[in-house]
Design an enzyme around this catalytic site. Structure first.
Site, PDB file in Angstrom:
ATOM      1  N   VAL A  61      51.040 -15.374  23.152  1.00  0.00           N
ATOM      2  CA  VAL A  61      50.477 -15.894  24.385  1.00  0.00           C
ATOM      3  C   VAL A  61      51.486 -16.719  24.109  1.00  0.00           C
ATOM      4  O   VAL A  61      51.465 -17.513  23.273  1.00  0.00           O
ATOM      5  CB  VAL A  61      49.427 -16.744  24.958  1.00  0.00           C
ATOM      6  CG1 VAL A  61      49.308 -17.714  25.875  1.00  0.00           C
ATOM      7  CG2 VAL A  61      48.698 -16.314  24.318  1.00  0.00           C
ATOM      8  N   THR A  63      54.145 -16.160  27.734  1.00  0.00           N
ATOM      9  CA  THR A  63      55.092 -16.538  29.209  1.00  0.00           C
ATOM     10  C   THR A  63      53.803 -16.438  29.609  1.00  0.00           C
ATOM     11  O   THR A  63      54.305 -16.909  30.696  1.00  0.00           O
ATOM     12  CB  THR A  63      56.279 -14.847  28.870  1.00  0.00           C
ATOM     13  OG1 THR A  63      55.169 -14.039  28.955  1.00  0.00           O
ATOM     14  CG2 THR A  63      56.489 -15.183  27.948  1.00  0.00           C
ATOM     15  N   ASP A 122      52.302  -5.062  24.382  1.00  0.00           N
ATOM     16  CA  ASP A 122      53.197  -6.078  25.751  1.00  0.00           C
ATOM     17  C   ASP A 122      51.742  -6.020  26.505  1.00  0.00           C
ATOM     18  O   ASP A 122      50.998  -5.678  27.726  1.00  0.00           O
ATOM     19  CB  ASP A 122      54.184  -5.519  25.469  1.00  0.00           C
ATOM     20  CG  ASP A 122      54.993  -6.955  25.749  1.00  0.00           C
ATOM     21  OD1 ASP A 122      54.385  -7.636  26.202  1.00  0.00           O
ATOM     22  OD2 ASP A 122      55.781  -6.794  25.714  1.00  0.00           O
ATOM     23  N   ILE A 123      51.560  -7.576  26.387  1.00  0.00           N
ATOM     24  CA  ILE A 123      50.936  -8.201  27.099  1.00  0.00           C
ATOM     25  C   ILE A 123      51.697  -8.579  28.280  1.00  0.00           C
ATOM     26  O   ILE A 123      51.448  -9.123  29.404  1.00  0.00           O
ATOM     27  CB  ILE A 123      50.007  -8.716  26.630  1.00  0.00           C
ATOM     28  CG1 ILE A 123      48.296  -8.131  26.179  1.00  0.00           C
ATOM     29  CG2 ILE A 123      48.484  -9.586  28.357  1.00  0.00           C
ATOM     30  CD1 ILE A 123      47.915  -6.698  26.931  1.00  0.00           C
ATOM     31  N   LYS A 134      57.282  -7.648  41.754  1.00  0.00           N
ATOM     32  CA  LYS A 134      56.538  -8.372  43.338  1.00  0.00           C
ATOM     33  C   LYS A 134      57.497  -8.341  44.168  1.00  0.00           C
ATOM     34  O   LYS A 134      57.930  -8.560  45.881  1.00  0.00           O
ATOM     35  CB  LYS A 134      56.008  -8.451  43.096  1.00  0.00           C
ATOM     36  CG  LYS A 134      54.473  -9.029  44.476  1.00  0.00           C
ATOM     37  CD  LYS A 134      53.272  -8.740  43.968  1.00  0.00           C
ATOM     38  CE  LYS A 134      52.818  -9.760  45.378  1.00  0.00           C
ATOM     39  NZ  LYS A 134      50.980 -10.206  45.424  1.00  0.00           N
ATOM     40  N   HIS A 285      62.765  38.316  39.435  1.00  0.00           N
ATOM     41  CA  HIS A 285      61.628  37.904  39.806  1.00  0.00           C
ATOM     42  C   HIS A 285      60.964  37.214  38.522  1.00  0.00           C
ATOM     43  O   HIS A 285      59.557  37.472  38.563  1.00  0.00           O
ATOM     44  CB  HIS A 285      61.050  38.504  40.477  1.00  0.00           C
ATOM     45  CG  HIS A 285      61.363  38.371  41.703  1.00  0.00           C
ATOM     46  ND1 HIS A 285      61.713  37.603  42.668  1.00  0.00           N
ATOM     47  CD2 HIS A 285      61.982  39.997  42.115  1.00  0.00           C
ATOM     48  CE1 HIS A 285      62.529  38.090  43.707  1.00  0.00           C
ATOM     49  NE2 HIS A 285      63.009  39.072  43.262  1.00  0.00           N
ATOM     50  N   GLU A 337      73.140  35.463  40.514  1.00  0.00           N
ATOM     51  CA  GLU A 337      73.156  34.474  41.487  1.00  0.00           C
ATOM     52  C   GLU A 337      73.273  33.074  39.813  1.00  0.00           C
ATOM     53  O   GLU A 337      73.953  31.867  40.609  1.00  0.00           O
ATOM     54  CB  GLU A 337      71.299  34.151  41.133  1.00  0.00           C
ATOM     55  CG  GLU A 337      71.691  35.068  42.567  1.00  0.00           C
ATOM     56  CD  GLU A 337      70.842  34.444  43.772  1.00  0.00           C
ATOM     57  OE1 GLU A 337      71.670  33.784  43.629  1.00  0.00           O
ATOM     58  OE2 GLU A 337      70.409  35.111  44.262  1.00  0.00           O
ATOM     59  N   ASN A 429      50.361  42.568  33.185  1.00  0.00           N
ATOM     60  CA  ASN A 429      50.303  43.317  31.337  1.00  0.00           C
ATOM     61  C   ASN A 429      51.810  43.465  30.887  1.00  0.00           C
ATOM     62  O   ASN A 429      52.442  44.550  31.637  1.00  0.00           O
ATOM     63  CB  ASN A 429      49.296  44.265  31.215  1.00  0.00           C
ATOM     64  CG  ASN A 429      47.981  44.579  31.965  1.00  0.00           C
ATOM     65  OD1 ASN A 429      47.036  43.671  30.499  1.00  0.00           O
ATOM     66  ND2 ASN A 429      46.929  44.874  32.533  1.00  0.00           N
ATOM     67  N   ARG A 449      47.137  47.938  32.365  1.00  0.00           N
ATOM     68  CA  ARG A 449      48.325  48.577  31.357  1.00  0.00           C
ATOM     69  C   ARG A 449      48.915  50.108  31.322  1.00  0.00           C
ATOM     70  O   ARG A 449      49.586  50.197  31.056  1.00  0.00           O
ATOM     71  CB  ARG A 449      48.121  48.177  30.017  1.00  0.00           C
ATOM     72  CG  ARG A 449      48.575  48.122  28.462  1.00  0.00           C
ATOM     73  CD  ARG A 449      47.783  47.655  27.168  1.00  0.00           C
ATOM     74  NE  ARG A 449      47.289  46.349  27.649  1.00  0.00           N
ATOM     75  CZ  ARG A 449      48.423  44.611  27.713  1.00  0.00           C
ATOM     76  NH1 ARG A 449      49.692  45.064  27.608  1.00  0.00           N
ATOM     77  NH2 ARG A 449      47.724  44.028  28.045  1.00  0.00           N
TER      78      ARG A 449
END
Length: 528
Positions: A61, A63, A122-123, A134, A285, A337, A429, A449
């Site tokens: 405690v 801040t 951390d709190i 904010k 692909h 490509e 497969n 397969r």
């Protein structure tokens, strides 16, 4: 103007504080940070002086006080807020510089105790960050040392921070809090808590998959469209991408990468990284249509291209060695490509200078690049997510179980390991014919397969490649002998498959009947 500084990681903080002091900014700080700044001769007020209340509970405690949060949250354009500050003797805080306790680094250490993990939650830091973020219109919130330079530059130029920078800092701050809370949630919900073992040195066992899965990504770029032109898409990377991964690459030239380019490039890159010797992988692909190793990039490419020149048209090509002029000239003769490599020689870059649409990607590979892989794989399903450990299994010669009368030759064994490595990256497969460090025919993605085996043979025939005396890798077991018969009829003399079928003996008997060698790997490589 007043700045409150409270940092765990003090990298660059002294220089920042000196710059702020030179600009006339009053400095407030906490504990160790205040001591460090004072030792540097900077005038700094400790938070305890501001709040009139000492730090307590081992710093837990310090801040969490109205004189801190009031100074951060008060809207300067609201008379009632400013009157409340005056009535209670609270001064505004205009700049907050905070980084949080190193929770992520702490829990990543082997043998981290639950007590250490909890103590590094951390709190006060996150609370201040949220307050400042904010109230971004009035307060600048700095949560990363990489932001220091921009903050000082604007203060020097304008005497204040612009709305644009303050908002950007606020967004970054909320992102950081989200990442931090996600890491805490991941850790705590993975702990298999055992009350009877609880002590200061208690190292809890942790589940591989946490009760809640929180994953964080950073957007690399928006894409023109997704898999199809009517879909929207964007590319994101991990917060800390692994060295040598696609997300660390730099595009040297060419059109913007598309959604499909990125997906196919990743398939090619991960495959080529699995080879220790010089290798080339061509993907179409999401399936390797040509893979080979060679004495140099040109030889590896030339062999890979032979497998399926038709599919290689418009494909993705990856090398695990720098591309030189000879390889570049060969590749430039086809339509490609994306071309990826750890580097390109100046002569290679010159070859592609006129081919402005070819996307060149440089991805630096670390020395141990074969060991740097994703640890987890994800797949979206309806309103859910499938999460699994990545398929990073590597097959060694010692893992092979020879199940036939005929024994593989040393050359066949080497080709089997090569074929098995490729099969892992082929959609199930998967059937892969190989010979002399080169794919000779690839069958992928079929519902049976047997059909994959037939397609691999058809492709080899179309490429005018003989499958005589080839080896074959099957990513899963042959459920019946018919698949084996197809590859043997095509010319294969040695087969690798996982084994594990109820009809294994039937397939082994068929291999003996046909006079071919067969080995069981004991592991399968489904890839959907």
């Amino acid at each position: 103007m007043r700045a409150l500084i409270s940092v765990s990681d003090k990298t660059g903080i002294v220089d920042l504080a000196k710059e702020l002091h030179a600009l006339g900014v009053g400095l407030i700080s906490t504990g160790g940070t205040a001591k460090l700044l004072a030792e540097q001769g900077l005038p700094v007020s400790e938070v305890a002086e501001v709040t009139g209340f000492p730090e307590m509970l081992d710093g837990r405690v310090k801040t969490l006080h109205p004189k801190v949060h009031g100074g951060l949250l008060a809207r300067r354009d609201t008379p009632e807020h400013m009157a409340a500050l005056q009535a209670h003797g609270i001064d505004t805080i205009d700049l907050l510089i905070v980084n949080l306790y190193p929770f992520e680094a702490t829990v990543a250490k082997p043998g981290c105790t639950l007590a250490d993990a909890i103590e590094n939650i951390d709190i006060g830091g996150p609370a201040m960050v949220r307050s400042a973020a904010k109230n971004w219109k009035d307060v600048g919130i700095v949560t990363d040392a990489n932001q220091y330079a921009d903050v000082i530059a604007e203060l020097k130029a304008n005497g204040k921070l612009s709305d644009k920078l303050r908002f950007a800092l606020s967004v970054a701050a909320f992102n950081r809090i989200s990442q931090y809370d996600g890491a805490i949630s991941n850790y705590l919900s993975s702990v298999n808590f055992e009350a009877e073992k609880l002590s200061e040195d208690y190292v809890p066992e942790r589940a591989q998959f946490s009760g809640q899965f929180n994953e964080q990504y950073v957007k690399v770029q928006d894409l023109r469209y997704g898999e199809n032109s009517h879909q929207q898409a964007a590319w994101y990377r991990d917060l800390a991408p692994a060295a040598g991964s696609l997300a660390t690459g730099v595009q040297l030239q060419g059109k913007e990468l598309s959604y499909n380019n990125i997906a196919d490039a990743d398939a090619a890159w991960e495959c080529v990284k699995s080879f220790e010797t010089t290798a080339c992988v061509i993907v179409k692909h999401a399936n390797p249509c040509g893979v080979a190793v060679g004495a140099n990039p040109l030889e590896a490419y030339s062999k890979a291209f032979q497998t399926d020149p038709t599919s290689a048209f418009g494909g993705i090509i990856a090398f695990n060695r720098p591309v030189d002029k000879a390889a570049a000239e060969a590749v430039s003769k086809q339509f490609v490509e994306v071309l990826m490599a750890p580097d390109f020689s100046a002569e290679a870059l010159e070859v592609f200078k006129s081919k402005v649409n070819v996307r060149l990607m440089k991805i630096a590979l670390p020395a141990n690049y074969g060991d740097v892989r994703n640890a987890l794989e994800t797949k979206r399903v309806g309103s859910g997510l499938l999460l699994q450990s990545a398929d990073n299994h590597e097959l060694a010669l010692a893992d092979l179980k020879i199940v036939t009368v005929k024994q593989p030759t040393p050359e066949e064994l080497n080709d089997l390991l090569f074929a098995w490595k490729v099969a892992k990256f082929v959609k199930s497969n998967a059937i892969v014919f190989c010979k002399n460090g080169m794919t000779m025919g690839v069958g992928a993605g079929q519902m049976s397969r047997l059909d994959s085996a037939r397609i691999a043979s058809i492709k080899a025939e179309a490429a005018k490649l003989s499958l005589q005396h080839t080896v074959v890798a099957s990513d899963a077991f042959f459920p019946f002998r018919d698949g084996l018969d197809v590859v043997v009829d095509a010319g294969a003399t040695c087969v690798a498959q996982p084994g594990g079928s109820m009809r294994d003996q039937e397939v082994i008997d068929a291999a003996n009947e046909r006079g071919v060698a067969m080995v069981f790997t004991g592991v399968r490589h489904f890839r959907h």
